[in-house]
Design a protein around this motif. Sequence first.
Motif, short mmCIF file in Angstrom:
data_model
loop_
_atom_site.label_atom_id
_atom_site.label_comp_id
_atom_site.label_asym_id
_atom_site.label_seq_id
_atom_site.Cartn_x
_atom_site.Cartn_y
_atom_site.Cartn_z
N LEU A 97 -5.01 0.88 39.52
CA LEU A 97 -3.97 0.82 38.48
C LEU A 97 -4.12 1.99 37.50
CD1 LEU A 97 -3.83 -3.00 37.66
CD2 LEU A 97 -2.21 -1.66 38.98
N ARG A 98 -5.34 2.29 37.10
CA ARG A 98 -5.57 3.39 36.16
C ARG A 98 -5.11 4.73 36.74
NH1 ARG A 98 -10.31 0.34 35.13
NH2 ARG A 98 -10.26 -0.50 33.02
N GLN A 99 -5.34 4.92 38.03
CA GLN A 99 -4.99 6.19 38.68
C GLN A 99 -3.49 6.34 38.92
OE1 GLN A 99 -7.27 6.28 42.28
NE2 GLN A 99 -9.20 6.78 41.24
N HIS A 100 -2.81 5.24 39.22
CA HIS A 100 -1.43 5.34 39.71
C HIS A 100 -0.36 4.74 38.81
CE1 HIS A 100 -2.94 6.85 43.53
NE2 HIS A 100 -3.82 5.87 43.53
N PHE A 101 -0.72 4.20 37.64
CA PHE A 101 0.29 3.46 36.88
C PHE A 101 1.41 4.35 36.34
CE2 PHE A 101 -1.89 4.85 33.11
CZ PHE A 101 -0.99 4.71 32.07
N GLU A 102 1.13 5.63 36.11
CA GLU A 102 2.17 6.51 35.57
C GLU A 102 3.14 6.98 36.64
OE1 GLU A 102 0.33 9.63 33.37
OE2 GLU A 102 -0.02 8.34 31.64
N LEU A 106 6.00 -0.71 39.13
CA LEU A 106 5.26 -1.97 39.21
C LEU A 106 5.41 -2.60 40.60
CD1 LEU A 106 6.23 -3.56 35.76
CD2 LEU A 106 4.10 -2.39 36.35
N LYS A 107 6.61 -2.50 41.14
CA LYS A 107 6.89 -3.09 42.46
C LYS A 107 6.06 -2.40 43.54
CE LYS A 107 10.83 -4.57 45.19
NZ LYS A 107 12.28 -4.52 45.33
N SER A 116 2.33 -9.56 42.46
CA SER A 116 3.71 -9.49 41.97
C SER A 116 3.79 -8.44 40.87
CB SER A 116 4.15 -10.84 41.42
OG SER A 116 3.50 -11.12 40.21
N PRO A 117 4.99 -7.87 40.64
CA PRO A 117 5.15 -6.90 39.56
C PRO A 117 4.77 -7.49 38.20
CG PRO A 117 7.04 -6.82 41.01
CD PRO A 117 6.21 -7.97 41.46
N LYS A 131 3.31 0.40 30.94
CA LYS A 131 4.41 1.04 31.65
C LYS A 131 5.64 1.11 30.74
CE LYS A 131 5.21 1.91 35.58
NZ LYS A 131 5.26 3.18 36.27
N VAL A 132 5.41 1.12 29.43
CA VAL A 132 6.49 1.13 28.47
C VAL A 132 7.18 2.49 28.50
CG1 VAL A 132 7.06 0.94 26.01
CG2 VAL A 132 5.32 -0.52 27.01
#
Length: 181
Positions: A97-102, A106-107, A116-117, A131-132
């Motif tokens: 999540l830290r590497q790819h969240f940007e 979410l899906k 789930s998202p 993800k704001v």
Amino acid sequence: MNDYIKRAMIELEKGNYQGYQIYMHCHRVKRPTRKPVGDHWDREQNKFIKQNYQSMNDKELATALGRTIEAVKSQRKKLRLSRLSKRYWTKKEDDFLRQHFEEHSLKKMGSVLNRSPKQISYRLSKIGLSKVSKYDLYINNQQVASGTIREIADQIDANLYTVKRWRTEGVSWANFVKLNK
């Protein structure tokens, strides 16, 4: 009409309430017990539900057992079988999540991690990520504020929910431009 009920009515007409109660009590004691409605669930059916409730939905279980969906749901609840996931988050998942969240939605992250998202969003907030979306606020074609909706509300000293409403419902004098990350 039952003999006890007839006698109870006669006693009631005479004004003898105690006699009425005695005969009604006798009627209640003597009446047959109610028989259960529908088929009983046998051990094999309960065993089948216990073995397959995680991998099959209620409709599939109902079809396999020849029951209604509502009956299967009810029986699953009686057996205290819930589909809630008790899967804990691993360090590897948090690192992903830290590497790819940007860069990923979410899906997309959810499909990779089999979550789930909503779970992804919640976990991101728990580990301090977000993800704001960020926006530029233009009023009369002049940039006034920039950042998340909360940051914009703080910058222009406005109520957070008012600014949210401006963005979602739109107002003629304000324009929100989403920034690319």
